[in-house]
Scaffold this motif. Sequence first.
Motif, PDB file in Angstrom:
ATOM      1  N   LYS A 240       0.840  -1.195   0.000  1.00  0.00           N
ATOM      2  CA  LYS A 240       0.000   0.000   0.000  1.00  0.00           C
ATOM      3  C   LYS A 240       0.876   1.246   0.000  1.00  0.00           C
ATOM      4  O   LYS A 240       1.872   1.327   0.720  1.00  0.00           O
ATOM      5  CB  LYS A 240      -0.927   0.023   1.224  1.00  0.00           C
TER       6      LYS A 240
ATOM      7  N   GLU B  97      -5.437   1.063   4.545  1.00  0.00           N
ATOM      8  CA  GLU B  97      -6.015   0.045   3.660  1.00  0.00           C
ATOM      9  C   GLU B  97      -6.785   0.664   2.488  1.00  0.00           C
ATOM     10  O   GLU B  97      -7.045   0.001   1.488  1.00  0.00           O
ATOM     11  CB  GLU B  97      -6.896  -0.955   4.424  1.00  0.00           C
TER      12      GLU B  97
ATOM     13  N   SER C 270      -2.575   0.302  -4.010  1.00  0.00           N
ATOM     14  CA  SER C 270      -1.403  -0.559  -3.937  1.00  0.00           C
ATOM     15  C   SER C 270      -0.415  -0.149  -5.027  1.00  0.00           C
ATOM     16  O   SER C 270      -0.760   0.587  -5.959  1.00  0.00           O
ATOM     17  CB  SER C 270      -1.803  -2.026  -4.132  1.00  0.00           C
TER      18      SER C 270
END
Length: 74
Positions: free
Chosen positions: A7, A30, A34
């Motif tokens: 990430k 989160e 990515s």
Amino acid sequence: MGDDEVKLAPLTESPLLQREGVKRRFEKDEDAPSMGEWRKARTSAYGQTALRKSDKEERIEEEIVTGVVVKHYN
């Protein structure tokens, strides 16, 4: 975990990042893209956006990819 799953979020609040103007774009790590998602976005944007000369730095062109300024050094 491969590199594509990493990430892209700052690890900590850093005085250096703050001084350079780096701001956290996602409240939760989160939610950050990515490396694989970012790479695909840059690849698909290649040749699709107009580069413009940097107002602040000589011999640098910039483009915006998913809301982030990407610098190209000549």
